[in-house]
Design a protein around this motif. Sequence first.
Motif, mmCIF file in Angstrom:
data_model
loop_
_atom_site.group_PDB
_atom_site.id
_atom_site.type_symbol
_atom_site.label_atom_id
_atom_site.label_comp_id
_atom_site.label_asym_id
_atom_site.label_seq_id
_atom_site.Cartn_x
_atom_site.Cartn_y
_atom_site.Cartn_z
ATOM 1 N N GLN A 55 -23.168 -43.059 4.700
ATOM 2 C CA GLN A 55 -23.167 -41.868 3.857
ATOM 3 C C GLN A 55 -22.049 -41.914 2.822
ATOM 4 O O GLN A 55 -22.219 -41.440 1.688
ATOM 5 N N TYR A 282 -14.881 -28.150 11.510
ATOM 6 C CA TYR A 282 -16.111 -28.826 11.934
ATOM 7 C C TYR A 282 -15.745 -29.908 12.940
ATOM 8 O O TYR A 282 -14.949 -30.799 12.647
ATOM 9 N N TYR A 302 -18.421 -33.586 4.067
ATOM 10 C CA TYR A 302 -19.766 -34.031 4.427
ATOM 11 C C TYR A 302 -19.816 -34.390 5.908
ATOM 12 O O TYR A 302 -18.847 -34.919 6.465
ATOM 13 N N ASP A 303 -20.976 -34.152 6.536
ATOM 14 C CA ASP A 303 -21.134 -34.572 7.923
ATOM 15 C C ASP A 303 -21.694 -35.988 7.985
ATOM 16 O O ASP A 303 -21.880 -36.666 6.962
ATOM 17 N N TYR A 305 -24.531 -37.059 8.463
ATOM 18 C CA TYR A 305 -25.838 -37.224 7.824
ATOM 19 C C TYR A 305 -25.760 -37.075 6.307
ATOM 20 O O TYR A 305 -26.781 -37.126 5.622
ATOM 21 N N ASN A 307 -24.841 -34.308 4.843
ATOM 22 C CA ASN A 307 -25.017 -32.896 4.482
ATOM 23 C C ASN A 307 -23.675 -32.293 4.054
ATOM 24 O O ASN A 307 -22.631 -32.600 4.626
ATOM 25 N N THR A 308 -23.713 -31.427 3.068
ATOM 26 C CA THR A 308 -22.508 -30.733 2.622
ATOM 27 C C THR A 308 -22.161 -29.618 3.598
ATOM 28 O O THR A 308 -22.967 -28.727 3.862
ATOM 29 N N LEU A 309 -20.950 -29.672 4.127
ATOM 30 C CA LEU A 309 -20.479 -28.673 5.085
ATOM 31 C C LEU A 309 -19.673 -27.560 4.419
ATOM 32 O O LEU A 309 -19.732 -26.404 4.831
#
Length: 324
Positions: A55, A282, A302-303, A305, A307-309
Amino acid sequence: MVMLVAGVFCLLTSPSIGELPRFEHHAKPEESLNVLVLGDWGRKGTHNQSFVAHQMGIVGEKLNIDFVISTGDNFYEDGLKGVDDPAFYESFVDIYTAPSLQKTWYSVLGNHDYRGDVEAQLSPVLRQKDSRWLCLRSFILNGEIVEFFFVDTTPFVEEYFTDPKEHTYDWDGVLPRATYLSELLKDVDSALVESKAKWKMVVGHHTINSAGHHGNTEDLKQLLVPILEANNVDAYINGHDHCLQHIIDKNSGIHFLTSGGGSKAWSSDVKPWNLEELKLYYDGQGFMSMQITKSNVDIVFYDVYGNTLHTWSISKDRNVAAWI
């Protein structure tokens, strides 16, 4: 071996022995820098390290990043055994293979790195193996619109000296500790005072303010924080706690940014914290990006995956800092 573009990366000679080594990384023509920040990662691809790396490559390409900052604990569990330790390839070279990540990695040491051969991580031999790698105890990175002050935080933690438990730390180059810390603090303070950069950010491994597993590092709060506050530092960036976290100190306005999710994470290991200050916690793997201009720093977490956290825009007017 990764080749660096001439003129983008250079070591500036220190005018005196006591000053911190200085490096220069020019901003883009439009006066911006895009950076990825990762910590606590070196586990030979396990604990989702490879997924985070994938990622990072995608985000790195999208942002056209200039470099990567590593907040330490680069090689688990006990650093490198020497310059020929295969872990350098297994945890770094062979993991972060995306084209966008073939940029300089500016790295500090973590406590796990101090359990191995410290000089191996600092050795130019590793830069010959992969020229992305740049790790020193403490140094300054001048990005023109921003200066990053990398600080060797492990020697600040008294517990490692008085109660190391079953661990052995490589203190060569650090002892006598009191002298080492005194000189380091003096050099950091002097460099911050002299800095003319629009943004001043300090990078270390250990937490200062954290709701995570390790919590606050009191030694740093006592010794380093007064220097950060006196010199109007905008952000302190760290790893150590295996999470992603954003705290804004309500008194100083300093942003405490934890990017320690490079591999193994600690689920549900969080302490109570003032929600006016805690903007993100997180407890999984991931990383952070920073897009820096003269007027704003836009941060994104970002996590694993991609995804924006969490997003936040820091303005030079500290009263105008808000969600993007």
